[in-house]
Design a protein around this motif. Sequence first.
Motif, PDB file in Angstrom:
ATOM      1  N   THR A  10       0.830  -1.210   0.000  1.00 12.14           N
ATOM      2  CA  THR A  10       0.000   0.000   0.000  1.00 12.14           C
ATOM      3  C   THR A  10       0.868   1.266   0.000  1.00 12.14           C
ATOM      4  N   THR A  11       0.272   2.338  -0.456  1.00  8.72           N
ATOM      5  CA  THR A  11       0.972   3.626  -0.467  1.00  8.72           C
ATOM      6  C   THR A  11       1.342   4.059   0.946  1.00  8.72           C
ATOM      7  N   GLY A  12       0.434   3.796   1.893  1.00  5.40           N
ATOM      8  CA  GLY A  12       0.709   4.139   3.291  1.00  5.40           C
ATOM      9  C   GLY A  12       1.935   3.424   3.822  1.00  5.40           C
ATOM     10  N   LEU A  16       5.373   5.184   5.020  1.00  3.94           N
ATOM     11  CA  LEU A  16       5.837   4.927   6.384  1.00  3.94           C
ATOM     12  C   LEU A  16       7.283   4.438   6.376  1.00  3.94           C
ATOM     13  N   GLU A  17       7.618   3.604   5.398  1.00  2.00           N
ATOM     14  CA  GLU A  17       8.993   3.099   5.297  1.00  2.00           C
ATOM     15  C   GLU A  17       9.959   4.241   4.978  1.00  2.00           C
ATOM     16  N   ILE A  18       9.515   5.187   4.151  1.00  2.00           N
ATOM     17  CA  ILE A  18      10.352   6.356   3.862  1.00  2.00           C
ATOM     18  C   ILE A  18      10.603   7.160   5.136  1.00  2.00           C
ATOM     19  N   LEU A  19       9.569   7.290   5.972  1.00  2.77           N
ATOM     20  CA  LEU A  19       9.725   8.005   7.239  1.00  2.77           C
ATOM     21  C   LEU A  19      10.717   7.289   8.140  1.00  2.77           C
ATOM     22  N   THR A 126      -8.053   9.639   5.145  1.00  2.00           N
ATOM     23  CA  THR A 126      -7.266   8.927   4.138  1.00  2.00           C
ATOM     24  C   THR A 126      -7.029   7.497   4.600  1.00  2.00           C
ATOM     25  N   LYS A 127      -6.453   6.706   3.734  1.00  2.79           N
ATOM     26  CA  LYS A 127      -6.085   5.328   4.067  1.00  2.79           C
ATOM     27  C   LYS A 127      -4.587   5.199   4.363  1.00  2.79           C
ATOM     28  N   LEU A 128      -3.924   6.331   4.525  1.00  7.56           N
ATOM     29  CA  LEU A 128      -2.470   6.323   4.720  1.00  7.56           C
ATOM     30  C   LEU A 128      -2.074   6.040   6.166  1.00  7.56           C
TER      31      LEU A 128
END
Length: 314
Positions: A10-12, A16-19, A126-128
Amino acid sequence: MSFFTSPEVTTGAKLLEILYIVIGLLLLNTGIRNLNDKANEKRIGTGIFWIVLGIVIALGRWIPVKIVGGLVVIMALPAIFNQVSYKTNDIPSKEYTKAVSDKLGYKIFIPAFMIGLTAVIFATMTKLGALVGVGCGVILAMITLFFMNKDNNLDVYLRDSKRLLDLVGPLSMLPMFLASLGAVFTQAGVGEVVSNIVGNIIPEGNVVVGIIVYAIGMALFTMVMGNAFAAITVMTVGIGAPFVLAQGADPTIIGMLALTCGYCGTLMTPMAANFNIVPVAILEMKDKNGVIKNQVVPALIMLAVQIVYMIIFS
């Protein structure tokens, strides 16, 4: 790159992994700056701690599990032997702090408010997910702070992140360790053991006693674990499901308030480092238990009120 290009992720999860990667880079920055600080007698141990933690946080998804375990052990050694400290820290002068405070006034709270507001918006609209919202809120807050005071450049953010991490030290790891401990306890069957013990105490079919034991158990177990999210899995399996929910209690009310009962335990334990120990370190309070002492009475009152609420409305 397969993780970020996979349509199954998922985009979320990707954001989150980028964070996590960004957080890892901040930890690496803290470690490298401490390692280069020759005034710090414990700079080697301090550098190892923050650098290894940064690697695990940033790249943990792609590092084999056994290697991550080894890195965690390496990271823990400097903390165990009291080799994590700091010497040089860039603290703004009192004159500068007062000047900025007089200039901004209560507007200084706008960035902090933006973080919470963004988290709520992301969680509800949102779904993030809320965690991604927190990360985006922090970025927006940084941009806002720059326009509020042009002195707030990237170097200031990096130095201040190091300063705060130095103040908290290895205690910053405690919430993550405790959350992991909750998963380990659940996997080990602690919930079933608790259920067997409590089954000999709670009268069969008495949902009121079940609620009381469940709520108090959540508070006590959270005090041990330091984290209500870790405690609720074990206590729900052991007490909540068989002695409360199985008796017809409303799962929405019970689940929501059981977690807040756990938060009452959070207010009364040094194990909840992010709430009760970190502020002591940041504010340099003389009494290490000063925060907890001021929270015990309100926590007990809140616990009693929530128990009564569960009994009446569930």
